[in-house]
Design an enzyme around this catalytic site. Structure first.
Site, PDB file in Angstrom:
ATOM      1  N   HIS A   1      -3.155   7.070   6.844  1.00 21.90           N
ATOM      2  CA  HIS A   1      -2.236   8.023   6.203  1.00 21.90           C
ATOM      3  C   HIS A   1      -3.006   9.200   5.604  1.00 21.90           C
ATOM      4  O   HIS A   1      -2.573  10.353   5.717  1.00 21.90           O
ATOM      5  CB  HIS A   1      -1.433   7.349   5.084  1.00 21.90           C
ATOM      6  CG  HIS A   1      -0.196   6.658   5.534  1.00 21.90           C
ATOM      7  ND1 HIS A   1       0.864   7.311   6.126  1.00 21.90           N
ATOM      8  CD2 HIS A   1       0.168   5.357   5.459  1.00 21.90           C
ATOM      9  CE1 HIS A   1       1.821   6.449   6.401  1.00 21.90           C
ATOM     10  NE2 HIS A   1       1.425   5.247   6.008  1.00 21.90           N
TER      11      HIS A   1
ATOM     12  N   CYS B   1       5.652  -0.210   7.433  1.00 22.95           N
ATOM     13  CA  CYS B   1       5.244   0.969   6.664  1.00 22.95           C
ATOM     14  C   CYS B   1       6.443   1.452   5.858  1.00 22.95           C
ATOM     15  O   CYS B   1       7.555   1.543   6.392  1.00 22.95           O
ATOM     16  CB  CYS B   1       4.765   2.067   7.618  1.00 22.95           C
ATOM     17  SG  CYS B   1       4.243   3.584   6.788  1.00 22.95           S
ATOM     18  N   LEU B   2       6.217   1.757   4.591  1.00 22.53           N
ATOM     19  CA  LEU B   2       7.317   2.220   3.740  1.00 22.53           C
ATOM     20  C   LEU B   2       7.959   3.504   4.261  1.00 22.53           C
ATOM     21  O   LEU B   2       9.132   3.748   4.004  1.00 22.53           O
ATOM     22  CB  LEU B   2       6.826   2.422   2.304  1.00 22.53           C
ATOM     23  CG  LEU B   2       6.420   1.157   1.555  1.00 22.53           C
ATOM     24  CD1 LEU B   2       5.872   1.507   0.180  1.00 22.53           C
ATOM     25  CD2 LEU B   2       7.579   0.186   1.448  1.00 22.53           C
TER      26      LEU B   2
ATOM     27  N   HIS C   1      -4.702   0.931   7.219  1.00 18.52           N
ATOM     28  CA  HIS C   1      -3.382   1.559   7.337  1.00 18.52           C
ATOM     29  C   HIS C   1      -3.271   2.742   6.367  1.00 18.52           C
ATOM     30  O   HIS C   1      -2.856   3.838   6.753  1.00 18.52           O
ATOM     31  CB  HIS C   1      -2.292   0.517   7.054  1.00 18.52           C
ATOM     32  CG  HIS C   1      -0.905   1.036   7.177  1.00 18.52           C
ATOM     33  ND1 HIS C   1      -0.104   0.761   8.261  1.00 18.52           N
ATOM     34  CD2 HIS C   1      -0.160   1.826   6.358  1.00 18.52           C
ATOM     35  CE1 HIS C   1       1.070   1.358   8.100  1.00 18.52           C
ATOM     36  NE2 HIS C   1       1.060   2.008   6.947  1.00 18.52           N
TER      37      HIS C   1
ATOM     38  N   GLY D   1       0.835  -1.190   0.000  1.00 20.72           N
ATOM     39  CA  GLY D   1       0.000   0.000   0.000  1.00 20.72           C
ATOM     40  C   GLY D   1       0.870   1.240   0.000  1.00 20.72           C
ATOM     41  O   GLY D   1       2.013   1.211   0.467  1.00 20.72           O
TER      42      GLY D   1
END
Length: 190
Positions: free
Chosen positions: A152, A106-107, A148, A45
């Site tokens: 953001h 999370c990136l 998630h 994502g």
């Protein structure tokens, strides 16, 4: 085009995205760039804030995951893989009361994984790339990914679910990310 990832402590990650009102070729190009970026960094994502844009837009693709996902469209079961990638454009969510703990990464937080309470299922209203509304319900890993990314879009980060004591325990990891010392995983190319 691979977009530059925004990492923790960049202020854009705390901004609520602005609604998208133009469903044009620029939006389609941005979605394509976000999908390429997400794949390059091995994510499932990616929200617009994570590439420095203050928009209500996220992309999701859980088709490569071994974790179980479910999808209902019009109240009927649908094959998750047939609806990937998924775009969240100006989404709204309805949560179930039953929760479970999800271990998430999370990136924007390379190398960090934490446990986050998430609803087991989520009902979603979003828009397609042509601006048409559509509705679905997701469960399992897809539900987690949607929640998630939706967070953001609201300027909320997964670390916000941690207690003060838990945040203290990961303080050094967060400092490494801020200093640019965390290592991002990227897709191998030929």
């Amino acid at each position: 085009m691979i977009l530059k990832l925004v990492l923790y402590d960049n202020p854009i990650l705390r901004k609520k995205g602005m609604p998208i009102d133009s469903f044009d070729d620029r939006l389609k190009r941005l979605v394509q760039d976000m999908l390429e970026t997400m794949a390059y960094y091995k994510g499932v994502g990616l929200a617009a804030q994570q590439v420095g844009l203050n928009l209500q837009l996220a992309v999701i693709d859980v088709s490569g995951s071994k974790l179980s996902s479910s999808l209902l469209i019009g109240g009927k079961p649908a094959m998750v893989e047939e609806h990937m990638p998924l775009f969240l454009i100006n989404p709204t969510l309805s949560y179930t009361q039953s929760k479970e703990i999800s271990n998430e990464g999370c990136l924007s937080f390379p190398g960090l994984r934490i446990d986050v309470p998430r609803s087991k299922r989520v009902k979603v209203k979003t828009f397609d790339l042509e601006g048409r509304p559509w509705y679905f319900e997701a469960g399992g890993f897809l539900s987690v990914a949607i929640q998630h990314e939706f967070d953001h879009l609201q300027g909320k980060l997964f670390i916000d679910y941690l207690s003060a004591e838990q945040k203290k325990a990961i303080k050094e990891e967060l400092e490494k990310i801020k200093r640019g010392e965390a290592i991002l995983s990227v897709k191998e190319t030929d």
